[in-house]
Design a protein around this motif. Structure first.
Motif, PDB file in Angstrom:
ATOM      1  N   THR A   6       0.760  -0.751  -0.133  1.00 19.46           N
ATOM      2  CA  THR A   6      -0.149   0.201   0.046  1.00 19.46           C
ATOM      3  C   THR A   6       0.361   1.167   0.070  1.00 19.46           C
ATOM      4  N   ILE A   7       1.077   1.989  -0.909  1.00 24.85           N
ATOM      5  CA  ILE A   7       1.433   3.618  -0.863  1.00 24.85           C
ATOM      6  C   ILE A   7       0.393   4.215  -0.940  1.00 24.85           C
ATOM      7  N   ASP A   8       0.569   5.067   0.757  1.00 25.97           N
ATOM      8  CA  ASP A   8      -0.435   5.958   1.095  1.00 25.97           C
ATOM      9  C   ASP A   8       0.359   6.720   1.910  1.00 25.97           C
ATOM     10  N   PRO A   9       0.142   8.178   1.731  1.00 32.67           N
ATOM     11  CA  PRO A   9       0.014   8.346   0.770  1.00 32.67           C
ATOM     12  C   PRO A   9       0.452   8.763  -0.835  1.00 32.67           C
ATOM     13  N   VAL A  10       0.631   8.565  -1.896  1.00 32.22           N
ATOM     14  CA  VAL A  10       1.006   9.201  -2.721  1.00 32.22           C
ATOM     15  C   VAL A  10       1.996  10.000  -2.879  1.00 32.22           C
TER      16      VAL A  10
END
Length: 566
Positions: A6-10
């Motif tokens: 999961t990339i959060d935030p981009v």
């Protein structure tokens, strides 16, 4: 066995975007794109005077301000079936072309180039070799050994201080990085030079629009710029000729830096023409109107299904029902009450948050479709549609770019190579070169029209009683932007903005088809799961603007943030 990331935030985008991926065998097997904040502008606009809508809508985003203002006034003018003065069209055209060029330069150098260049590696470069490479692909006057050595010294000072500044937290040394130290140094040098050049584009907008961001010169019916050579407070020939100087400076940078840089990186990363295509239905709209009615345009628009340029179908103008009847939005997987698939004119905006549900609702972004299918928008869609339409400047610049990439890569590059992650960057650079030609043309048309004695810039709108509706379209830097308005007795009854990042970052639609971000990630190789550089490369290639897609507002009128100017 699959791995979840999961990339959060981009980061290096506008707004809050979360990307979830499942990896199987070192490649992305599933993907979800989730907008993480709500846009309530539709609620704010209800009941307001439609002549004021553009002042509010350009606050949707701090980057794409001009584009929302343009689409908003066009929506109201479309509802009224208005014609506007030619001078107003040309002034608007100059502003939006300058804005798009500024946006494209900033996107490549300052928002996405760090996915492809390894900044610390530039410290090992030989400035003389770097200059020799640069001078072999362009005649830019700042490609000297001295300029490159000065940049290297700046980088060394940052590195020695332990504070790498704007270059902190990159995936430096990642196995997917492959540029030589000399090319990395050249890219870093142009990164810094681009900071000054993009400011020149903003100066054009500020001269015509009174300020930027958030221009002040628009009006339903034209622009508020008085044309008068005898008044220092009006738009005079002196100011317009200074605008011409700024236009030429932009052209020099595009032709001798931006386009060659993108072609060089495209050549070194030519394997990335095999990744990131995703949704290959391409949607673009006509732009830069040449008449008062919005029926003739400098740049055509249209639709290409399944990546087949031979099936291109044009969108002819502001009143073409092929576009207005083709657009729907679904909320099956979006955080709004209900489950409908409707025309924007018939939508409701009732937020209903349910947390992240992979098979349910998982994003504040709605899911637009064109003729029932997802569509990719943006510079790639625009360039492909222009190429298919036979637009001569686009064909010239596209063929030039593909030839340069092929020559540097040592292999042939056809237009199909653009349908990829790296191809989106090439298309954006091609579009910038085309827009420079457009910008020069629009300036000349304005000068010639003023020379005929025509000084009109505004026609007052007249609103009928009862209900009317309109749609304002604009080929914005990130792609197709449309504002949809329903007006009743001179008050806004319904307002919807279907923006480029709504098209591209959309969740699955009513048929559970993935949106362009999600589809483009499938099959992407990821070398290091906890450093998903490859995922960021593809997402950044779209130039996400989530603030446009889902703008945040506090309905209780509480203060969200306070900014202090020092």
């Amino acid at each position: 066995m699959s791995t979840r990331i999961t990339i959060d935030p981009v980061t290096r985008i506008e707004g809050h975007l979360r990307i979830d991926c499942e990896l199987a065998g070192g490649r992305v097997s599933k993907a979800w794109a989730s907008g993480q904040m709500w846009r309530g502008m539709e609620v704010i606009l209800k009941g307001r005077d439609p002549r004021e809508a553009w002042l509010y809508t350009q606050r949707i985003c701090g980057v794409c301000t001009t584009v929302h203002a343009i689409a908003s006034v066009r929506a109201v003018e479309n509802a009224l079936n208005m014609e506007i003065p030619l001078n107003a069209q040309y002034i608007r055209n100059i502003m939006i072309a300058a804005h798009a060029i500024q946006d494209h330069i900033v996107h490549f150098y300052h928002l996405s180039a760090l996915d492809w260049i390894d900044v610390p590696a530039a410290l090992k470069a030989n400035p003389a070799k770097s200059a020799s490479f640069a001078q072999g692909i362009s005649s830019w006057h700042l490609n000297s050994v001295q300029e490159l050595a000065q940049t290297q010294e700046k980088l060394k000072k940052l590195a020695d201080s332990g504070q790498f500044g704007i270059f902190t937290n990159g995936y430096w040394g990642h196995p997917a990085m492959k540029l030589s130290p000399e090319v990395n140094l050249l890219a870093c040098t142009h990164y810094l030079q681009a900071l000054e050049v993009q400011r020149r584009a903003n100066m054009i907008i500020a001269i015509l629009g009174a300020k930027t961001p958030h221009i002040q010169n628009l009006a339903v019916g034209g622009v508020a710029n008085p044309l008068n050579n005898d008044s220092p407070s009006a738009l005079s020939m002196e100011r317009l000729y200074y605008v011409k100087t700024l236009i030429d400076e932009l052209g020099d940078f595009i032709d001798n830096v931006y386009l060659p840089d993108v072609c060089a990186i495209g050549a070194f990363y030519s394997d990335w023409t095999e990744h990131g295509a995703g949704v290959t239905n391409y949607l673009s709209v006509p732009e830069y109107p040449l008449d008062s009615k919005g029926t003739a345009f400098d740049l055509p628009g249209g639709y290409i299904p399944n990546g087949n340029l031979a099936q291109y179908r044009p969108i002819t103008g502001f009143h073409d029902q092929f576009f207005s009847r083709g657009v729907n939005e679904s909320i099956k997987h979006s955080w709004y009450a209900g489950d409908w698939d409707r025309s924007p004119w018939e939508e409701e905006t009732e937020p209903h948050y349910t947390d992240f549900q992979e098979g349910g609702k998982y994003s504040w972004v709605k899911a637009p479709t064109f003729n029932g299918a997802p569509a990719q928008v943006g510079p790639l869609a625009n360039v492909l549609c222009l190429y298919a339409a036979g637009h001569a400047p686009t064909r010239k610049q596209t063929d030039k770019a593909l030839s340069m990439i092929g020559s540097l890569a040592g292999k042939s590059m056809g237009i199909g190579a653009l349908q990829s992650t790296i191809g989106r960057h090439a298309a954006r650079a091609v579009r910038a070169a085309v827009l420079y030609e457009t910008l020069r043309k629009q300036w000349q048309l304005l000068i010639e029209n003023i020379g005929t004695g025509d000084l009109a810039t505004f026609i007052p709108p007249e609103f009928p009683k009862g209900e009317i509706s309109g749609v304002g379209i604009h080929e914005a830097p990130r792609g197709v932007l449309s504002h949809w308005v329903v007006i009743e007795d001179m008050k806004i009854k319904n307002y919807q903005a279907v923006v480029p990042s709504t098209w591209n970052s959309s969740p699955r639609n009513a048929k559970d088809q993935p949106g362009p971000y999600e589809a483009s990630l499938l099959g992407t190789p990821v070398a290091v799961a906890d450093k998903p550089l490859e995922v960021l490369r593809t997402i950044h290639s779209f130039d996400p603007c989530l603030a446009c897609a889902i703008h945040m507002v506090d309905r209780k009128n509480r203060e969200i943030v306070r900014v202090r100017a020092l």
